[in-house]
Design a protein around this motif. Structure first.
Motif: not given
Length: 185
Positions: A95-104, A106-116
């Motif tokens: 989850t920490a790898l799949a969703i990367q968030e900063s102040d401006t 939001l990056h979602i890595d679908k590969n990590y979501l599939k693994q999740q």
């Protein structure tokens, strides 16, 4: 004929008295007064000590017996606890790898979501495989709750009005106190 009726009545009465005596001996408790005691403490100080009543002893013995059976129901769950923790840790890190968030952004890595999703499915499968064990544990927990409430009800008259934060039961199996209190300063 009258003598036969009198003899029958005497024999029947004797038989009933014998049965009553046997029943009384069978139902006699296997403990002596003072074998079961309640130590009542408040703020690390012993404030009272009572002999338990027969009703309290019976409720306590029932509670001890049913708590002992709880360990049997926990055994299958404990056997899979480690694997469940591995899956949970993997889910957390994915989850920490799949969703990367900063102040401006939001990056979602679908590969990590599939693994999740795959790990989540493994965890779900493991739980479903042992669902009967979880259900049995829950049912046993409900039984323990009922017996614990019976014990609490039996103890209430003795403890009513006694300020306490700890009770300890001494019994033939545990004749001395092993209570340790860490007093706050």
């Amino acid at each position: 004929m009258k003598n036969l009726n009198k003899i029958s009545i005497v024999l029947l009465s004797s038989g009933l008295f014998t049965l009553a005596a046997i029943a009384a001996n069978i139902s006699k408790p296997t403990y002596q007064e003072g074998d079961y005691r309640i130590l009542v403490s408040n703020d690390c100080e012993l404030v009272a000590e009572y002999n338990m009543t027969p009703a309290q002893i019976t409720a306590y013995q029932e509670l001890q017996k049913i708590e002992g059976t709880m360990h049997e129901f926990e055994r299958p769950i404990k056997a899979i606890e480690q694997q469940m923790q591995v899956y949970s840790d993997q889910l957390e890190s994915l989850t920490a790898l799949a969703i990367q968030e900063s102040d401006t952004t939001l990056h979602i890595d679908k590969n990590y979501l599939k693994q999740q999703e795959a790990v989540a499915q493994q965890l779900t499968d493991l739980v479903q495989l042992h669902q009967a064990d979880f259900d049995a544990l829950g049912q046993q927990g409900a039984k323990i709750t009922a017996v614990a409430q019976k014990f609490e009800t039996a103890m209430a008259p003795t403890l009513d009005g006694v300020e306490h934060d700890q009770i300890e039961i001494l019994s033939p199996e545990k004749p001395t106190s092993d209570y340790y209190c860490h007093k706050r300063m």
